[in-house]
Design an enzyme around this catalytic site. Structure first.
Site, short mmCIF file in Angstrom:
data_model
loop_
_atom_site.label_atom_id
_atom_site.label_comp_id
_atom_site.label_asym_id
_atom_site.label_seq_id
_atom_site.Cartn_x
_atom_site.Cartn_y
_atom_site.Cartn_z
N ASP A 173 0.84 -1.19 0.00
CA ASP A 173 0.00 0.00 0.00
C ASP A 173 0.88 1.25 0.00
O ASP A 173 1.80 1.36 0.82
CB ASP A 173 -0.90 0.00 1.25
CG ASP A 173 -1.90 1.13 1.24
OD1 ASP A 173 -2.83 1.10 0.42
OD2 ASP A 173 -1.74 2.06 2.06
N GLU A 195 -4.80 2.27 -4.12
CA GLU A 195 -3.34 2.31 -4.16
C GLU A 195 -2.73 1.05 -3.54
O GLU A 195 -1.59 1.05 -3.10
CB GLU A 195 -2.81 3.57 -3.46
CG GLU A 195 -3.07 3.64 -1.98
CD GLU A 195 -4.42 4.25 -1.61
OE1 GLU A 195 -4.64 4.47 -0.41
OE2 GLU A 195 -5.26 4.50 -2.49
#
Length: 194
Positions: free
Chosen positions: A59, A102
């Site tokens: 992440d 993301e």
């Protein structure tokens, strides 16, 4: 001739729609749906033959600030570049996908905990060293990574989907632990205090 041309066009469209159903349009990586179908079979093989298998959940740190401060065009550029970095570290047989937003996920067959940690550190360092420019502004990004590994293949009758879900939960907990401990680092599920 018209029928032949129509059939060719139909085949091109079918191929394109199949591709769109498994490829993330922005990053050109596999999507979550493809990842789950591919990993199910790979993990089942690893369990059957007592091979190592690891999952890496990644992440980007503070990515929302990139979109908020510099706009989505810059955010998209970062996501594409990170996807290219991750692709460079992907071996034949690995499965890399955009997990959402993301977040990225990589399945690593034939890779134990130690091997996945070494790879994750290389990825983390490469992302941290990359420079991005949004207009005149230089930005730096970091990535947090959580790892889970198939320890010992257990009950051969256990459903592979349950094991995948378990490994993803473990990788997610390790990722959360990495975020809690300063971000821009790699943590394994085994490191989390019990």
């Amino acid at each position: 001739k018209e029928l032949s041309a129509a059939l060719e066009e139909s085949e091109r469209l079918r191929t394109r729609y199949e591709e769109m159903s498994v490829i993330d349009p922005l990053t050109k990586l596999y999507n979550r749906r493809y990842f789950f179908s591919e990993v199910t079979a790979g993990l089942a093989r690893a369990k059957r033959y007592s091979h190592s298998y690891s999952l890496m959940l990644m992440d980007l740190d503070f990515f929302k600030q990139v979109n908020d401060c510099f706009g989505h065009e810059c955010g998209d550029k970062v996501l594409k570049d990170v996807s290219e970095i991750l692709s460079r570290f992907t071996r034949e047989g690995d499965t890399l996908a955009r997990y959402g937003g993301e977040e990225f996920v990589m399945a690593l067959p034939e890779t134990d905990s130690e091997g996945s940690f070494i790879l994750a550190e290389r990825i983390r360092k490469t992302v941290a060293e990359k420079e991005w420019y949004c207009g005149d502004d230089e930005i730096k990004m970091t990535i947090s990574i959580g790892l889970a590994s198939l320890a010992e293949p257990d009950d051969d009758n256990q459903d592979a989907n349950i094991q995948i879900a378990d490994m993803l939960r473990e990788a997610d907990r390790a990722l959360y632990y990495a975020k809690q401990n300063g971000r821009n680092n790699v943590k394994t599920f085994a490191e989390i205090p019990r």
